[in-house]
Design a protein around this motif. Structure first.
Motif, PDB file in Angstrom:
ATOM      1  N   TYR A 179      -1.724  28.136  20.815  1.00 37.49           N
ATOM      2  CA  TYR A 179      -0.717  27.676  20.593  1.00 37.49           C
ATOM      3  C   TYR A 179      -1.400  26.092  20.203  1.00 37.49           C
ATOM      4  O   TYR A 179      -1.807  25.733  20.493  1.00 37.49           O
ATOM      5  CB  TYR A 179       0.358  27.333  21.725  1.00 37.49           C
ATOM      6  CG  TYR A 179       1.493  26.828  21.792  1.00 37.49           C
ATOM      7  CD1 TYR A 179       2.571  27.248  20.388  1.00 37.49           C
ATOM      8  CD2 TYR A 179       1.570  25.070  21.911  1.00 37.49           C
ATOM      9  CE1 TYR A 179       3.395  26.676  20.344  1.00 37.49           C
ATOM     10  CE2 TYR A 179       2.601  24.309  21.985  1.00 37.49           C
ATOM     11  CZ  TYR A 179       3.705  25.594  20.712  1.00 37.49           C
ATOM     12  OH  TYR A 179       4.891  24.789  20.518  1.00 37.49           O
ATOM     13  N   VAL A 180      -0.776  25.713  19.182  1.00 42.60           N
ATOM     14  CA  VAL A 180      -0.457  24.389  18.567  1.00 42.60           C
ATOM     15  C   VAL A 180       0.629  23.103  18.441  1.00 42.60           C
ATOM     16  O   VAL A 180       1.500  24.077  18.211  1.00 42.60           O
ATOM     17  CB  VAL A 180      -1.798  24.198  17.325  1.00 42.60           C
ATOM     18  CG1 VAL A 180      -3.697  24.686  17.629  1.00 42.60           C
ATOM     19  CG2 VAL A 180      -1.156  25.285  16.634  1.00 42.60           C
ATOM     20  N   PRO A 181       0.886  22.236  18.701  1.00 42.97           N
ATOM     21  CA  PRO A 181       2.367  21.846  18.419  1.00 42.97           C
ATOM     22  C   PRO A 181       2.418  21.453  17.062  1.00 42.97           C
ATOM     23  O   PRO A 181       1.160  21.918  16.248  1.00 42.97           O
ATOM     24  CB  PRO A 181       1.478  20.206  18.440  1.00 42.97           C
ATOM     25  CG  PRO A 181       0.913  20.263  19.783  1.00 42.97           C
ATOM     26  CD  PRO A 181      -0.217  21.053  19.690  1.00 42.97           C
ATOM     27  N   PHE A 182       4.000  22.042  16.977  1.00 42.62           N
ATOM     28  CA  PHE A 182       3.931  22.283  15.546  1.00 42.62           C
ATOM     29  C   PHE A 182       4.096  21.109  14.475  1.00 42.62           C
ATOM     30  O   PHE A 182       3.268  21.908  13.251  1.00 42.62           O
ATOM     31  CB  PHE A 182       5.616  22.308  15.475  1.00 42.62           C
ATOM     32  CG  PHE A 182       6.381  22.748  13.942  1.00 42.62           C
ATOM     33  CD1 PHE A 182       6.372  24.509  14.001  1.00 42.62           C
ATOM     34  CD2 PHE A 182       7.375  21.991  12.818  1.00 42.62           C
ATOM     35  CE1 PHE A 182       6.711  24.448  12.073  1.00 42.62           C
ATOM     36  CE2 PHE A 182       7.504  22.138  11.729  1.00 42.62           C
ATOM     37  CZ  PHE A 182       7.345  23.795  11.162  1.00 42.62           C
ATOM     38  N   GLU A 183       3.333  20.083  14.774  1.00 47.99           N
ATOM     39  CA  GLU A 183       2.986  19.095  14.128  1.00 47.99           C
ATOM     40  C   GLU A 183       1.672  19.040  13.123  1.00 47.99           C
ATOM     41  O   GLU A 183       0.624  19.164  12.249  1.00 47.99           O
ATOM     42  CB  GLU A 183       2.984  17.752  14.732  1.00 47.99           C
ATOM     43  CG  GLU A 183       4.611  16.858  15.032  1.00 47.99           C
ATOM     44  CD  GLU A 183       4.955  17.333  16.543  1.00 47.99           C
ATOM     45  OE1 GLU A 183       4.050  18.016  16.866  1.00 47.99           O
ATOM     46  OE2 GLU A 183       6.389  17.702  15.747  1.00 47.99           O
TER      47      GLU A 183
END
Lengths: 234, 205
Positions: A133-137
């Motif tokens: 998972y990576v942050p949406f930004e």
């Protein structure tokens, strides 16, 4: 033992069915029996098998693509098992959604429930299958975004092939709820496309799966809703 | 002897099998008639037409409230059935399938009529809507027709399908694209309104 409930409308003198005029009847019978030849379409089972075969073909293309681009063996295996399991779910959705049904399975509420549950379950599966998972930004810029866009485009193409095949295979078979059936066809196509891309796709990041693989299912469901009225209604 | 038995056996076998497989047209169900029509049997269509057209006509009459329009829609419906006969799925119930096609044709026709331009009267004004209330006739059967006409469309359709066309609640629900509970509710509400309209008849001795 309970007594049967009396019909409150039974005492009213209900009008008898009325026969149409002789001229109209003669016209209709003449038009419908003139040069009448057998016109037997495919059986429900054949249509179902045809749709699954196209979905399988698209999935095998995804597998071939994955092998050609040397994806990890574990990723390929997980994608393939997922495709087989979801193939069974697709078969069940096609059977309940399209084959002639009587009783509980034939009720509209079951099919509406299926149209809600099917994409929700698939999105749940994608969330479960996400390994990172990576942050949406971070996801929405650069290489990740362009990869998601490319993946989504291929999934949309594959999904349109499967969904289009479902719509054409069941063309003109549903005068009652063509939009609902069209939506189901779109979902089946979308899931087929997403699974095919999922086998060969190297990314297992959550945002990527939700947008590039998951949103396609919803988009194709919407397209099926629009196309169903025209294609599935006789 | 052998040649005789050899030549007669296939014909006899075919005759027995045919009579076993296909009951006479009069005894066939609507589903069997549809199957035979799809297989190209013209007589089966005529039997099917005679069986379903009164119900279909009654349904269309109550939808359109106009005999000419109902007959036009009947023709449109049967031409659609004729074109789509190849896509009829074996095992599906015929009457709800036909009624659903008729209903769809009615809705399409009404939609296209709504976008049609209205003719102006000679003085250039739009024709006025006639909203006059018809009094209930003396005969109960005629009064029932008028009271049915006064019902909201969804109540009227549910009542016509279940009471006049003779469909089960489940079949009516499939034609209307609604749940069985919704159809039961519409029939019940329609019934309450009908009773209210027809109250004067129960009061008269």
């Amino acid at each position: 033992m309970s007594m049967p409930k009396p019909d409150p409308l039974a005492d009213l003198p209900w009008p008898k069915p009325e026969a149409p005029g002789e001229a109209v009847s003669a016209k209709i019978c003449g038009a419908c029996t003139k040069n009448l030849c057998p016109k037997r379409g495919l059986s429900a089972l054949s249509r179902l098998c045809l749709c699954l075969a196209v979905s399988g073909l698209v999935a095998s293309f995804g597998y071939w693509f994955g092998v050609r681009h040397q994806r990890s063996e574990l990723g390929l295996r997980v994608g393939l098992y997922g495709a087989v399991a979801w193939g069974l779910v697709q078969a069940a959705v096609l059977y309940i959604g399209f084959a002639p049904r009587r009783g509980v399975l034939g009720s509209r509420s079951v099919r509406v429930g299926l149209a809600v549950l099917f994409p929700v379950l698939f999105l749940g599966y994608l969330s479960y299958a996400a390994w990172s998972y990576v942050p949406f930004e971070q996801f929405s810029h650069g290489a990740r975004a362009s990869h998601a866009f490319f993946c989504g485009l291929i999934a949309l193409g594959f999904g349109a092939i499967v969904g289009g095949c479902v719509l054409l295979a069941w063309r003109g078979t549903d005068p009652i709820t063509p939009r609902l059936s069209g939506t189901l066809a779109g979902f089946v196509g979308g899931v087929g496309g997403a699974l095919a891309v999922g086998i060969g796709c190297p990314s297992h990041e959550a945002w990527h799966l939700w947008t590039a693989h998951g949103l396609i299912v919803l988009a194709l469901g919407l397209m099926g809703f629009v196309a169903g009225r025209r294609l599935l209604s006789p | 002897m052998t040649a005789y038995s050899v030549s007669i056996w296939p014909a006899l076998e075919a005759a027995c099998l045919t009579s076993e497989r296909s009951p006479s047209l009069a005894e066939s169900t609507s589903e069997q008639l549809m199957e035979r029509y799809v297989d190209g049997e013209a007589e089966a269509f005529e039997f099917l037409y005679r069986r379903v057209s009164p119900n279909l006509m009654g349904y269309l009459l109550r939808l359109t409230r106009n005999r000419e329009r109902a007959e036009d829609l009947l023709q449109i419906t049967f031409s659609k059935i004729h074109r789509a006969r190849g896509s009829f799925l074996k095992g599906a119930p015929v009457l709800p399938w036909i009624l659903a096609i008729a209903r769809r044709s009615f809705l399409d026709e009404r939609r296209s009529a709504q976008v049609r331009t209205e003719d102006l009267s000679p003085d250039g004004s739009l024709p006025e809507q006639q909203n006059e209330e018809r009094p209930l006739p003396a005969e109960l059967s005629d009064a029932l027709e008028v009271a049915l006409d006064r019902l909201p469309e969804n109540y009227r359709e549910a009542i016509v399908l279940t009471k006049i066309t003779g469909l089960s609640v489940a079949e009516a629900a499939s034609v209307l694209g609604a749940t069985e509970t919704a159809v039961k509710l519409r029939v019940h509400r329609g019934y309450t309104q009908l009773r209210k309209e027809l109250e004067q008849y129960s009061r008269t001795p």
